[in-house]
Design an enzyme around this catalytic site. Structure first.
Site, PDB file in Angstrom:
ATOM      1  N   HIS A 162       8.650  -8.073  -8.870  1.00  0.00           N
ATOM      2  CA  HIS A 162       8.151  -9.458  -8.972  1.00  0.00           C
ATOM      3  C   HIS A 162       7.739  -9.997  -7.602  1.00  0.00           C
ATOM      4  O   HIS A 162       7.761 -11.205  -7.401  1.00  0.00           O
ATOM      5  CB  HIS A 162       9.192 -10.426  -9.541  1.00  0.00           C
ATOM      6  CG  HIS A 162       9.879  -9.975 -10.773  1.00  0.00           C
ATOM      7  ND1 HIS A 162       9.562 -10.454 -12.016  1.00  0.00           N
ATOM      8  CD2 HIS A 162      10.870  -9.066 -10.960  1.00  0.00           C
ATOM      9  CE1 HIS A 162      10.351  -9.885 -12.922  1.00  0.00           C
ATOM     10  NE2 HIS A 162      11.136  -9.047 -12.310  1.00  0.00           N
ATOM     11  N   SER A 288     -14.876  -9.571  10.386  1.00  0.00           N
ATOM     12  CA  SER A 288     -15.424 -10.746   9.720  1.00  0.00           C
ATOM     13  C   SER A 288     -16.616 -11.210  10.521  1.00  0.00           C
ATOM     14  O   SER A 288     -16.630 -11.116  11.745  1.00  0.00           O
ATOM     15  CB  SER A 288     -14.359 -11.851   9.657  1.00  0.00           C
ATOM     16  OG  SER A 288     -14.957 -13.129   9.592  1.00  0.00           O
TER      17      SER A 288
END
Lengths: 468, 468, 468, 468
Positions: A162, A288
């Site tokens: 989880h 980027s």
């Protein structure tokens, strides 16, 4: 001519993924390009002529003339003839006919329907492509994973469920998951490709035309297919039974799924806050166009994205299971896309292997992250040991301890040691058990053993597939 | 209570297809209903207790008390407890604990994580459901098809490609296609179900808790699974490897595909203009609420529609291959739907078998339809025979004949016999060959032989599956 | 009777998600249960009788008798009659006929074909269910998101791309994304439901039977549909054009997609290492059956899992666009599953809204995480400002600085200030610009403004949908 | 160079469907090829420079230099630079920078993140492609269908449901179905394309960098997008909201569905036993490589097959709705495939239109087929008229008559006229009603009216789209 370069393509597979990697391009082109497709059909025509000759139905010289002519066939020529007559396989036949002596002409394609050639050629080229390209590249990926599983067999890491820390594992154990899952898929892919059937059963599968030519039409079919390393199915219509391809498509799709899951795990481990691994990054590489500092897990992201692009397409394969009566052609165009799935699998394996090759593992960070959850880890161990040593409701007792621990900030073990009810049971722990409670980060079960055994098992099982 | 009857359900599977067929309902309920799901988990808890006892970790009496308590568990009770504590497996554990003597309580669920129970219980109930319900019902369908293939092995029918008459087959040959395809799928379904793995490897798969209890945690796992007829995979995380279920889902989905194709063919053969078969129709049955004369192929349509409903869902299975790290729970709800696919397959097999049971085959109409295309059928035979006997460009020659035939309305053979160029070659045909040209409707190749052989092969191969 | 409780169901939607939430059950039951489906058809029969009466084709008393009888219809009775005669709509008609005076009987269903009732009833119940249940529950979710966007409009958080910190945002800005996307979907869902067409065009859509009864069959159709708040499409066959439902299915599926994305983000923010938010957790709630300390994001995981279960099913809808000629029935069973998608959307909205309701936002942790990346954040700002102030190749200059920063551990800005080449340009920054470089965590652009404006826009636009 | 011709491609779209049709290739290449993709990005960079200039942030001369340089960009050059630096948009920027005077360099890409260019360029090229290629080709198809609907408005044909004759329609009515469905889809496609948003909101959507440059960053964004005819969404992250593309993908996918349904109907009408229409066939065209007589509906089959290939891919689009936080890159590769769907739609429309262009309609055969079912057709009419004239249970009465008719071979009407119970009611029929019973093939309702009205409506509504 409509295409001058790969940049004229619409499909990013052509323009970028396959077209942009010369090694992959060269490996796949003979089987999956339209050129390869047409040549495989020519090869099938050659095999047919030879099989007819072996059965005594065609002179050997004619068969060899046909086989030689088949080698000269190009996609461009076939497409030009198809433009004239509107039928692709007949176009191929016409070209072979035109390239052989007159007395050999009537033997070209004799007794065959188009799909005896098309389906058989597809089985051959997909099988070859899997054996020669897809499986070896998956094998290289498996070898890389086996090596990591072994190298990191003892590197402690937080087990996560989880997205939450659960109990410890080692990084090698985490990677061993993918060794085992990928190993199983490699065998399935290989076997599915080798099971693809061919056919020489004529226009409706009942050997109508072949039986006019040969007293044992099925022997002729077996001979034809054997020349290409193939076998017939138990029944054909105009086409081979579609389940052969469906099984291969499933094997490839689930292989992509295993790779996507691995890629997903690796990119999540690169999150800024986790930072347990890092994808390799070139010195000139830009992360980027606007954020000069970025080092993004682009290869892992790419592999998952390829999976997204291809997994739903298997529904096309399932739709193509339905063909009316002895065949309708509504599966013709759709089946032409099959090769893309092989290419995508080979591409993803290659990309993922390269990405893992340069991956840095930060063992210190793994230890530091693991340390965040000492208390929680101790909780499970404590619950199991309390139960083992006789506590009647250990889960609930420890669950309440953890709420106390949350509230007070004190370690679970410390609270337990001072708890009137628990003190006695805690006192019965063996020294080794006590050590687990005190150093919960070492509570890693059989992680290392499993990592090594899984690696060893697959090193052995995939022997023929792994790079030497 | 929210449900009083099946009409409160939203899913048509519940309300209509499974809920509306008491025999199917009774057969599937123990494995696929929510009640069956919960009870299978209780059964797994019982097996766990017994395995712990066999390994000497739990007193036998405690294990038997747990096993006995597990038999009393109901879904309603577990859901009520879950409503209180918010965790389904812990709810089950609490109920078993409450039903055993105090000194047995700590042994309930000892060493297990929830998914050791859930995944194992699913493997068990899906395997049982396939072995006891799905495969036997597919077997009954296969038996019906085998019988039709044999009965109709010699019944002439037009072979059809592109919806156009091609060359003749027999109806038994057409049905044999489905015997062969369905036979292969039955074996795949059975084997995939039997390969479903279970696990007892703890919260992250590394046997953390089991290794605290047992010196050989993997022996304990094998013992636990053996009690349920299961085996572990090579590696587990919190969950079993997802590929086991994916392989079964693929096997079931492609089985639906084979049935849908068969259903599609059968409903097309019932078209007003074709009318070669007719679905059975009850004396009181209404075909249309407004057209009293209608006799629609509703069962065949229904089977195809069920296929439409279920085939895309396999993409969910493929999506569930991805689970982060040692597991995230985004596959929990989605995997609960898995049982629907088993139910849909069993339902479709049952419906299809019933529909074929009452099907009437109109052999006269098959012959009459076949007669529509004598000329066309002769064309292929003529082309092959001309080529065999030395014509250099028989395909083109016959193609042109057929254009003449279209224009003049005369039979292809007649035109050929008067053609100056062809006359000579036509003269060389053997009497048997000439007969094919003259009675093209008998040009059916090996249809009958293939029909009988396929039937015999599968009668043998499916021996254990077919009804006695 | 096959069902005694929801635990007899196979579908987890029935057994657990819809069946397990009494409020949701009560809300959806009138429209989506099989009972609701049958009653909607009875309601359509009532509307038909009244429309016929309004057109003067049926006595008003007969119409009212039919309408009254229609109110008494139950699914159980219809299914019992269907079991006898094999046709569901005719079964309904027979029951209404049996419940009206003899002279009204012939007016029941007069002029209609089954699908005039079925398709119209589906349009009515789906539209009602969307208007009364699905949209209001989505509205409550939207209201919750709007509130969070406003409350957290100024709470700084790391913007993340590729799982890596990029530049800062505020948490309210992140939530505003979902306000905008969900808002757009709500309008689409509502409009698509309201556009669902009905029909009274007879067995093949050409008004054959209605035109025997009425001089203006299309006026009769409009009147019938108006009584249910519906309109006809421009053309019908036996069925309404399938694109109406396809558009609604698309709207619902993409709504699930927006919710799944939100859920995914929220569960990722709960990772142990990130921990910026926490799902609410009950005092008695158990997180794991073996790890007592676990607090898992189970509701967010559940919403994503529901999305996985339902998104591929839209392919069934697309397959159901194909129906042969004036209709074949291969879309009958498959279309019965449509209601599940509405139920799943309502369920997911409800679950997600509840989960957000109890969510704790840890602003301190957000600030702390953001602080991890001061250097990286400064890099983008520095690059843009250097370019603005005249540096010719700022991106490359800063990219190299970040490599230095990585190597030396010194802040990018500090390195820049000492760089001979950059010093001059750095000197030209305004005080406000300098502040961004020095306190990069405040470099959050228009995050707060966008958050507030998006919230305000949708508070206005969704005025009729949001809870008061 | 990896590609010399289209035959080097793997994708059949590239190699065959788009690459094999020069007119389609030329129409789509500027928007959908990789070359077109890169050039659209260069165009966006030009627009950005101009918008910055308009806002006074960049000298106009510099902006024009950038715009001029952008026009010279080629995909080959960008890919070469990308190979060096590993980032595609930065590669583009570097090339533009290299082609402008030094003092303009720093203004290239200023304030933008890669996705401000990529997403905007995609919105522009998809919108243009839809407006200039896809919609016009769909318009040509619609025009063809409108013409057929009008020409055949009065041509009687059997209405068919379940593959069975139901009641009569006209062929124009059957075609009008597709006019209406296709018309609606064309509008949806156009509107969805025009709604595609662009963005200039920076790395995480919060205008971080743009707000450093401009006092009103959103005005700058609007100006940038206006230069390309686009608008921003209400909220962006690093990427535009994915629902814009999802809506377009849905519109295109359902358009393919309408075309596939039409194609399916047309190929079924060509069945040997039905033969109501025939696809055009060239004089040199070969139907089968072995059956020289075959005339197969290959274009109609092809259109359906294209639909099979593309419809499941929309699930990729739905999966791409999920992107973590302000974006992860797992939708990058998968979104590159989007252009294929536009190409496939344009291709299918073109192929289908060409196929309908040469289609022959055999009105005589339609009449002959219709005559097969006189009795059945009369049954519905009789039932409705009996009910209208007072029979209390006309459906059941006529249903029984049809069973008699089946058994005795006598017409339903004849049996009815001699039936003691029915005789009286039959006597009350008006002459016009009696005519329907006696000439049931004329019982075609409003077929002709609907065909003409639908045609007229769409001729008007699609005015701007239909060819002049």
């Amino acid at each position: 001519m409509t295409f001058g370069s790969r940049f004229d393509a619409i499909s990013p597979l052509d323009a970028r993924f396959y077209g942009g990697d010369p090694a992959l391009y060269n490996a796949l082109h003979p089987y999956l390009s339209e050129e390869g497709r047409v040549r495989a059909q020519a090869k099938a025509e050659a095999a047919l002529a030879r099989a007819l000759a072996e059965e005594g139905l065609v002179p050997h010289a004619a068969a060899e003339a046909i086989a030689a002519a088949a080698e000269t066939i190009t996609a461009a020529a076939v497409y030009a003839e198809e433009a004239r007559i509107g039928h692709d396989v007949r176009a191929l036949v016409n070209l072979i006919r035109a390239a052989v002596p007159e007395d050999a002409r009537r033997f070209v394609h004799l007794g065959a329907t188009s799909m005896d050639i098309v389906d058989t050629a597809n089985a051959w080229r997909y099988r070859e492509c899997v054996d020669r390209v897809v499986v070896p590249r998956l094998g290289r990926l498996a070898a890389r994973l086996i090596a990591i599983a072994e190298e990191e067999a003892d590197s402690p890491q937080a087990g996560r469920t989880h997205g939450q820390h659960a109990v410890p594992i080692t990084f090698g154990f985490a990677i061993a998951e993918y060794v085992d899952r990928l190993g199983g898929r490699i065998l399935l892919v290989r076997d599915a490709a080798r099971a693809l059937p061919g056919k020489l059963a004529g226009a409706v599968g009942a050997y109508n035309a072949p039986a006019l030519l040969s007293p044992d039409a099925r022997a002729l079919e077996r001979r034809y297919l054997a020349l290409l390393g193939l076998r017939p199915a138990g029944h054909s219509t105009q086409i081979v039974e579609p389940e052969g391809w469906a099984d291969l498509a499933h094997a490839l799709t689930t292989t992509l799924g295993v790779m996507a899951n691995l890629a997903d795990d690796m990119r999540q481990l690169q999150r800024t806050e986790i930072a347990e691994i890092a994808e390799s990054f070139g010195a000139q590489q830009v992360g980027s166009s606007t954020m000069p500092q970025k080092r993004n897990p682009v290869s892992f992201e790419n592999v998952k994205s390829i999976w997204k692009a291809y997994v739903p397409r298997i529904v096309t394969t399932y739709m193509d299971q339905i063909s009316e009566h002895q065949r309708d052609l509504t599966n013709s165009a759709s089946q032409r896309f099959g090769g893309e799935l092989l290419a995508a699998t080979a591409y993803a394996a290659t990309r993922l292997e390269a990405s893992l090759d340069g991956m840095r593992v930060d063992r210190e960070r793994m230890r530091a992250n693991l340390a965040l959850s000492r208390g929680g880890i101790a909780a499970e161990a404590l619950y199991v040991l309390l139960a083992k040593h006789g506590h009647g409701d250990a889960h609930e007792a420890v669950r309440r301890l953890t709420l106390d621990a949350d509230r007070t900030g004190r370690p679970v073990v410390e609270i337990a040691s001072h708890d009137l009810e628990l003190r006695a049971v805690v006192g019965e722990l063996t020294p080794q058990e006590r050590r687990v409670i005190e150093r919960p980060e070492e509570y890693r079960g059989l992680s290392a053993e499993v990592a090594r055994e899984v690696a060893a098992t697959w090193r052995r099982t995939l022997q023929e597939v792994l790079p030497v």
